[in-house]
Motif scaffolding. Structure first.
Motif, PDB file in Angstrom:
ATOM      1  N   UNK A   9       0.905  -1.232   0.041  1.00 33.54           N
ATOM      2  CA  UNK A   9      -0.032  -0.103   0.069  1.00 33.54           C
ATOM      3  C   UNK A   9       0.699   1.007   0.045  1.00 33.54           C
ATOM      4  N   UNK A  10       2.060   1.252   0.546  1.00 33.31           N
ATOM      5  CA  UNK A  10       2.890   2.242   0.825  1.00 33.31           C
ATOM      6  C   UNK A  10       4.284   2.050   0.415  1.00 33.31           C
ATOM      7  N   UNK A  11       4.793   2.564  -0.424  1.00 33.97           N
ATOM      8  CA  UNK A  11       6.296   2.211  -1.113  1.00 33.97           C
ATOM      9  C   UNK A  11       7.085   3.600  -0.919  1.00 33.97           C
ATOM     10  N   UNK A  12       7.971   3.610  -0.108  1.00 26.78           N
ATOM     11  CA  UNK A  12       8.704   4.907   0.097  1.00 26.78           C
ATOM     12  C   UNK A  12      10.026   5.077  -0.382  1.00 26.78           C
ATOM     13  N   UNK A  13      10.204   6.152  -1.089  1.00 24.08           N
ATOM     14  CA  UNK A  13      11.310   6.429  -1.890  1.00 24.08           C
ATOM     15  C   UNK A  13      12.286   7.130  -0.905  1.00 24.08           C
ATOM     16  N   UNK A  14      13.714   6.919  -0.755  1.00 26.56           N
ATOM     17  CA  UNK A  14      14.558   7.797  -0.057  1.00 26.56           C
ATOM     18  C   UNK A  14      15.855   7.562  -0.636  1.00 26.56           C
ATOM     19  N   UNK A  15      16.779   8.591  -0.396  1.00 27.85           N
ATOM     20  CA  UNK A  15      17.965   8.481  -1.211  1.00 27.85           C
ATOM     21  C   UNK A  15      18.900   7.492  -0.534  1.00 27.85           C
ATOM     22  N   UNK A  16      19.728   6.807  -1.429  1.00 27.66           N
ATOM     23  CA  UNK A  16      20.523   5.573  -0.987  1.00 27.66           C
ATOM     24  C   UNK A  16      21.840   6.382  -0.366  1.00 27.66           C
ATOM     25  N   UNK A  17      22.070   7.582  -0.586  1.00 31.63           N
ATOM     26  CA  UNK A  17      22.982   8.370  -0.041  1.00 31.63           C
ATOM     27  C   UNK A  17      22.907   8.929   1.131  1.00 31.63           C
ATOM     28  N   UNK A  18      21.737   8.664   1.928  1.00 32.39           N
ATOM     29  CA  UNK A  18      21.305   9.248   3.145  1.00 32.39           C
ATOM     30  C   UNK A  18      21.160   8.257   4.244  1.00 32.39           C
ATOM     31  N   UNK A  19      22.424   8.095   5.109  1.00 35.80           N
ATOM     32  CA  UNK A  19      22.403   7.079   6.024  1.00 35.80           C
ATOM     33  C   UNK A  19      21.359   7.082   7.144  1.00 35.80           C
ATOM     34  N   UNK A  20      21.181   8.315   7.417  1.00 37.73           N
ATOM     35  CA  UNK A  20      20.340   8.418   8.547  1.00 37.73           C
ATOM     36  C   UNK A  20      18.747   8.165   8.081  1.00 37.73           C
ATOM     37  N   UNK A  21      18.587   8.402   6.774  1.00 41.14           N
ATOM     38  CA  UNK A  21      16.907   8.233   6.271  1.00 41.14           C
ATOM     39  C   UNK A  21      16.971   6.494   6.181  1.00 41.14           C
ATOM     40  N   UNK A  22      18.136   5.908   5.629  1.00 38.86           N
ATOM     41  CA  UNK A  22      17.928   4.627   5.713  1.00 38.86           C
ATOM     42  C   UNK A  22      17.947   3.728   7.072  1.00 38.86           C
ATOM     43  N   UNK A  23      18.519   4.428   8.074  1.00 45.77           N
ATOM     44  CA  UNK A  23      18.374   3.878   9.497  1.00 45.77           C
ATOM     45  C   UNK A  23      17.122   4.083  10.090  1.00 45.77           C
ATOM     46  N   UNK A  24      16.377   5.228   9.871  1.00 44.09           N
ATOM     47  CA  UNK A  24      15.032   5.494  10.082  1.00 44.09           C
ATOM     48  C   UNK A  24      13.974   4.530   9.296  1.00 44.09           C
ATOM     49  N   UNK A  25      14.047   4.275   8.189  1.00 40.25           N
ATOM     50  CA  UNK A  25      13.239   3.521   7.393  1.00 40.25           C
ATOM     51  C   UNK A  25      12.970   2.286   7.909  1.00 40.25           C
ATOM     52  N   UNK A  26      13.962   1.713   8.850  1.00 43.72           N
ATOM     53  CA  UNK A  26      13.926   0.432   9.451  1.00 43.72           C
ATOM     54  C   UNK A  26      12.715   0.652  10.514  1.00 43.72           C
ATOM     55  N   UNK A  27      12.400   1.644  10.931  1.00 45.73           N
ATOM     56  CA  UNK A  27      11.575   1.791  11.803  1.00 45.73           C
ATOM     57  C   UNK A  27      10.136   2.312  11.417  1.00 45.73           C
ATOM     58  N   UNK A  28       9.977   2.672  10.284  1.00 44.75           N
ATOM     59  CA  UNK A  28       8.635   3.189   9.859  1.00 44.75           C
ATOM     60  C   UNK A  28       7.620   1.978   9.519  1.00 44.75           C
ATOM     61  N   UNK A  29       6.466   2.319   9.373  1.00 46.00           N
ATOM     62  CA  UNK A  29       5.175   1.601   9.310  1.00 46.00           C
ATOM     63  C   UNK A  29       5.084   1.518   7.695  1.00 46.00           C
ATOM     64  N   UNK A  30       5.994   1.436   6.669  1.00 46.57           N
ATOM     65  CA  UNK A  30       5.906   1.453   5.385  1.00 46.57           C
ATOM     66  C   UNK A  30       5.739  -0.196   4.747  1.00 46.57           C
ATOM     67  N   UNK A  31       5.220  -0.239   3.938  1.00 43.08           N
ATOM     68  CA  UNK A  31       5.123  -1.706   3.290  1.00 43.08           C
ATOM     69  C   UNK A  31       6.535  -2.068   2.603  1.00 43.08           C
ATOM     70  N   UNK A  32       6.837  -0.832   2.040  1.00 44.70           N
ATOM     71  CA  UNK A  32       8.121  -1.287   1.114  1.00 44.70           C
ATOM     72  C   UNK A  32       8.929  -0.115   1.113  1.00 44.70           C
ATOM     73  N   UNK A  33      10.197  -0.278   0.914  1.00 43.16           N
ATOM     74  CA  UNK A  33      11.240   0.702   0.837  1.00 43.16           C
ATOM     75  C   UNK A  33      12.098   0.598  -0.136  1.00 43.16           C
ATOM     76  N   UNK A  34      12.014   1.722  -1.027  1.00 39.76           N
ATOM     77  CA  UNK A  34      13.044   1.968  -2.166  1.00 39.76           C
ATOM     78  C   UNK A  34      14.218   2.801  -2.159  1.00 39.76           C
ATOM     79  N   UNK A  35      15.458   2.362  -1.990  1.00 42.39           N
ATOM     80  CA  UNK A  35      16.564   2.942  -2.033  1.00 42.39           C
ATOM     81  C   UNK A  35      16.820   3.477  -3.456  1.00 42.39           C
ATOM     82  N   UNK A  36      17.041   4.901  -3.549  1.00 46.23           N
ATOM     83  CA  UNK A  36      16.917   5.392  -4.928  1.00 46.23           C
ATOM     84  C   UNK A  36      18.345   5.925  -5.288  1.00 46.23           C
ATOM     85  N   UNK A  37      18.844   5.216  -6.561  1.00 49.22           N
ATOM     86  CA  UNK A  37      20.189   5.787  -7.035  1.00 49.22           C
ATOM     87  C   UNK A  37      19.879   6.914  -8.001  1.00 49.22           C
TER      88      UNK A  37
END
Length: 269
Positions: A9-37
């Motif tokens: 239902x929810x697919x979150x794009x976030x920059x693969x270059x942002x380590x803090x955003x990647x770490x935070x994504x592991x705590x979020x209630x999204x169904x899918x994480x898309x690391x963006x290059x």
């Protein structure tokens, strides 16, 4: 189409270059994480982002579906991205600006994992049915920002001019047996606008929405989840159904409606 789990239902794009955003994504209630290059990463950061994405996939994202969006087939970064991601633990590869089935087939074969093809141009829309039918394509994503630009729709014109393109993406995805994900909503401080666009996307038949900020997750998750009334109706229909065409609450139902009710309860978890 490649068989996959329940569509996000929810697919979150976030920059693969942002380590803090990647770490935070592991705590979020999204169904899918898309690391963006691609768009989210500066040219000088592409190589570092590629390595960071592979490392992040090795660590994992819990129960969230983990994906990486590579740079497009016509870019200098494409080959290196594809080689790196093919050997990564990513579950899905997201490919921007897919315009023909041959490109989708080549990338799916090289990646060795399911791909989500982004439909972002008029050529992509017209080729969407063929793209969705390629073995290895798990579904389509409507790239609404690029579609607006390539269709020359004014920035403030809303999505009326995208209706045919969006419906074509859904039709193609369904014909191919895959997922259909709606495009992003750019206004970060407009939850009402996001909710309205999600409702529109669900009405078109999309499974879920791609997102660009964690603050959008809750609104989109609620919009693409079955309502309490839909769940109650589905349960009642399944309890009443005995097979064949029959009457249920003053309307006729048949096997198709039973399958729809089951899908509602599956989505509701």
């Amino acid at each position: 189409m490649t068989s996959m789990a329940l569509a996000p239902r929810t697919a979150l794009f976030l920059p693969a270059s942002n380590a803090r955003a990647i770490a935070k994504a592991r705590t979020l209630a999204c169904d899918m994480v898309i690391l963006d290059l691609e768009d989210a990463v500066k040219p000088e950061d592409k190589d570092a982002a590629r390595h960071a994405a592979v490392a992040a996939m090795a660590e994992g994202f819990g129960e969230r579906i983990a994906a990486i969006r590579i740079n497009g087939a016509d870019t200098a970064e494409h080959a290196a991205d594809l080689a790196a991601i093919a050997g990564s633990a990513a579950a899905i590869l997201v490919v921007p600006k897919v315009e023909n089935a041959a490109t989708a087939a080549r990338i799916a074969a090289a990646a060795g994992k399911p791909i989500l093809a982004m439909i972002e141009t008029p050529a992509g829309v017209l080729a969407a049915p063929a793209i969705a039918a390629v073995p290895g394509v798990a579904g389509l994503i409507a790239g609404t920002n690029d579609l607006k630009a390539t269709l020359e729709i004014p920035a403030g014109a809303g999505r009326a001019g995208l209706s045919l393109a969006l419906q074509t993406v859904v039709l193609a995805a369904r014909a191919g047996g895959g997922w259909a994900l709606d495009g992003v909503f750019n206004a970060l401080a407009d939850p009402e606008g996001l909710a309205a666009e999600c409702a529109e996307g669900r009405a078109f038949g999309f499974d879920g929405k791609t997102l660009i900020h964690p603050g959008q997750i809750a609104v989109a998750a609620q919009a693409f989840a079955p309502t309490a009334d839909e769940i109650l109706e589905a349960r009642a229909l399944l309890e009443a159904a005995r097979g064949g065409a029959e009457r249920f609450r003053d309307r006729m139902i048949e096997a198709m409606h039973v399958e729809q009710a089951r899908a509602v309860l599956e989505r509701a978890g």
